[in-house]
Design a protein around this motif. Structure first.
Motif, PDB file in Angstrom:
ATOM      1  N   HIS A  30       0.833  -1.210   0.000  1.00  0.00           N
ATOM      2  CA  HIS A  30       0.000   0.000   0.000  1.00  0.00           C
ATOM      3  C   HIS A  30       0.862   1.252   0.000  1.00  0.00           C
ATOM      4  O   HIS A  30       0.566   2.236   0.681  1.00  0.00           O
ATOM      5  CB  HIS A  30      -0.956   0.016   1.206  1.00  0.00           C
ATOM      6  N   ASP A  83      -0.252  -5.022   5.530  1.00  0.00           N
ATOM      7  CA  ASP A  83      -1.312  -5.818   4.906  1.00  0.00           C
ATOM      8  C   ASP A  83      -1.191  -5.846   3.385  1.00  0.00           C
ATOM      9  O   ASP A  83      -0.598  -4.953   2.783  1.00  0.00           O
ATOM     10  CB  ASP A  83      -2.698  -5.249   5.286  1.00  0.00           C
ATOM     11  N   GLU A  84      -1.765  -6.908   2.807  1.00  0.00           N
ATOM     12  CA  GLU A  84      -1.968  -7.025   1.355  1.00  0.00           C
ATOM     13  C   GLU A  84      -0.722  -6.682   0.539  1.00  0.00           C
ATOM     14  O   GLU A  84      -0.813  -5.976  -0.467  1.00  0.00           O
ATOM     15  CB  GLU A  84      -3.146  -6.128   0.920  1.00  0.00           C
ATOM     16  N   TRP A 133      -1.326  -5.130  10.764  1.00  0.00           N
ATOM     17  CA  TRP A 133      -2.443  -5.969  10.292  1.00  0.00           C
ATOM     18  C   TRP A 133      -2.027  -7.436  10.329  1.00  0.00           C
ATOM     19  O   TRP A 133      -0.823  -7.742  10.326  1.00  0.00           O
ATOM     20  CB  TRP A 133      -2.861  -5.546   8.883  1.00  0.00           C
ATOM     21  N   TRP A 150      -8.075  -8.367  10.989  1.00  0.00           N
ATOM     22  CA  TRP A 150      -9.022  -7.731  10.061  1.00  0.00           C
ATOM     23  C   TRP A 150      -9.621  -8.722   9.081  1.00  0.00           C
ATOM     24  O   TRP A 150     -10.765  -8.570   8.678  1.00  0.00           O
ATOM     25  CB  TRP A 150      -8.345  -6.569   9.308  1.00  0.00           C
ATOM     26  N   TYR A 177     -16.220  -3.462   9.540  1.00  0.00           N
ATOM     27  CA  TYR A 177     -15.861  -2.590   8.425  1.00  0.00           C
ATOM     28  C   TYR A 177     -17.034  -1.670   8.111  1.00  0.00           C
ATOM     29  O   TYR A 177     -17.994  -2.056   7.446  1.00  0.00           O
ATOM     30  CB  TYR A 177     -15.419  -3.414   7.212  1.00  0.00           C
ATOM     31  N   TRP A 216     -12.676   3.276   5.505  1.00  0.00           N
ATOM     32  CA  TRP A 216     -11.673   3.754   4.541  1.00  0.00           C
ATOM     33  C   TRP A 216     -12.357   4.801   3.675  1.00  0.00           C
ATOM     34  O   TRP A 216     -13.437   4.569   3.145  1.00  0.00           O
ATOM     35  CB  TRP A 216     -11.147   2.583   3.694  1.00  0.00           C
TER      36      TRP A 216
HETATM   37  C1  ACM Z   1      -7.209  -3.701   5.321  1.00  0.00           C
HETATM   38  O1  ACM Z   1      -8.437  -3.529   5.273  1.00  0.00           O
HETATM   39  N1  ACM Z   1      -6.506  -3.876   4.213  1.00  0.00           N
HETATM   40  C2  ACM Z   1      -6.499  -3.710   6.588  1.00  0.00           C
END
Ligand code: ACM
Ligand code: ZN
Length: 276
Positions: A30, A83-84, A133, A150, A177, A216
């Motif tokens: 990210h 994360d991701e 995360w 998460w 979320y 977000w």
């Molecule tokens: C996330 O929603 N990627 C922490």
């Protein structure tokens, strides 16, 4: 972006209301904003995410940004993200592969772990504690890191974290979320759902630090729309987080909630009607 003066203003605005801000500077994934501005941060100098963790200059960049963050935010916790991460660029990057070889790591997941632990030492040396995360568990994690659960479908995260002695903050996608769409059942599902996994021992429960609602903003065009997504869900989550489980009764909560619905209306906060 925020100027440093704007950050100071935000921090003090929150502080007088009893709120500590936990900043997140998400690395090594990210990180498109950074790699686009400074392409040398990426594996092939091509401006693509993630950050190349084989380069000393990338690590120095992260430390420099964190140092600014540490100086601006007085709270003891800082989020590293983690994360991701699309680790595929690391697979063909000579610097990342050299790092794996030199440190005798198994794979790219362990490379991310090494990066996270390296950054955590820097956090700790500056008097800060690290939150990340739940992906930071994947290649092994230090005991002192706090895990943000998460990924709702990764139901073993809380077991694994607390078994290893790590503290956990609960914000699974299944309930927490607030940018996810709502229907007439969302609020009740949140209030009555098991956010705390039911298979934990007393000792594991001690390691749960609390709950968190996530939102977000990149696809939320206005402040009113953000309020609509957050309320009244945030009230249900707050009661869940701060009330013993055996005192949480939906039928008791609902009439009390209606009073807050009226209050929000009076002070001009948008909210999703209980039925629409
Ligand atoms: C996330 O929603 N990627 C922490
Ligand atoms: Zn690399």
């Amino acid at each position: 972006y925020y100027t440093q003066d704007e950050v100071r203003e935000l921090v003090s605005y929150a502080a007088v209301r009893g709120i500590d801000i936990v900043p997140e500077f998400d690395v090594p994934g990210h990180s498109y904003a950074e790699t686009q501005c400074y392409p040398w941060l990426s594996c092939n100098d091509d401006g693509r995410d993630p950050i190349c963790v084989g380069k000393e200059t990338s690590l120095e960049f992260c430390r420099n940004v964190y140092k600014e963050i540490f100086d601006l935010f007085p709270y003891e916790y800082v989020e590293i993200g983690g994360d991701e991460v699309n680790r595929s660029a690391w697979k063909t990057c000579p610097r990342c592969q050299q790092r794996i070889k030199d440190l005798e790591l198994k794979d790219e997941a362990e490379l991310q772990s090494w990066f996270t632990c390296t950054m955590e030492k820097y956090f700790n040396a500056n008097g800060k504690k690290l939150i990340g995360w739940d992906e930071i568990l994947e290649g092994g994690v230090s005991k002192s890191a706090t895990i943000n659960w998460w990924r709702g479908d990764h139901t073993d995260v809380v077991q694994r974290s607390t078994n290893g002695g790590n503290e956990v903050i609960l914000c699974p996608t299944t309930f927490c979320y607030f940018d996810y769409d709502q229907d007439n059942n969302t609020l009740k599902a949140l209030y009555t759902g098991d956010i705390v996994p039911t298979d934990l021992t007393e000792k594991q429960l001690q390691l749960i630090k609390g709950m968190q609602g996530n939102i977000w903003g990149e696809r939320i065009p206005t402040e009113a729309q953000m309020q609509y997504m957050v309320f009244p869900r945030a009230l249900a989550l707050a009661e869940k987080a701060w009330t013993p489980g055996n005192q949480q009764q939906w039928d008791d909560f609902l009439p009390r909630l209606l009073k807050h619905v009226d209050r929000l209306q009076v002070i001009g906060i948008a909210q999703r009607p209980l039925k629409e």
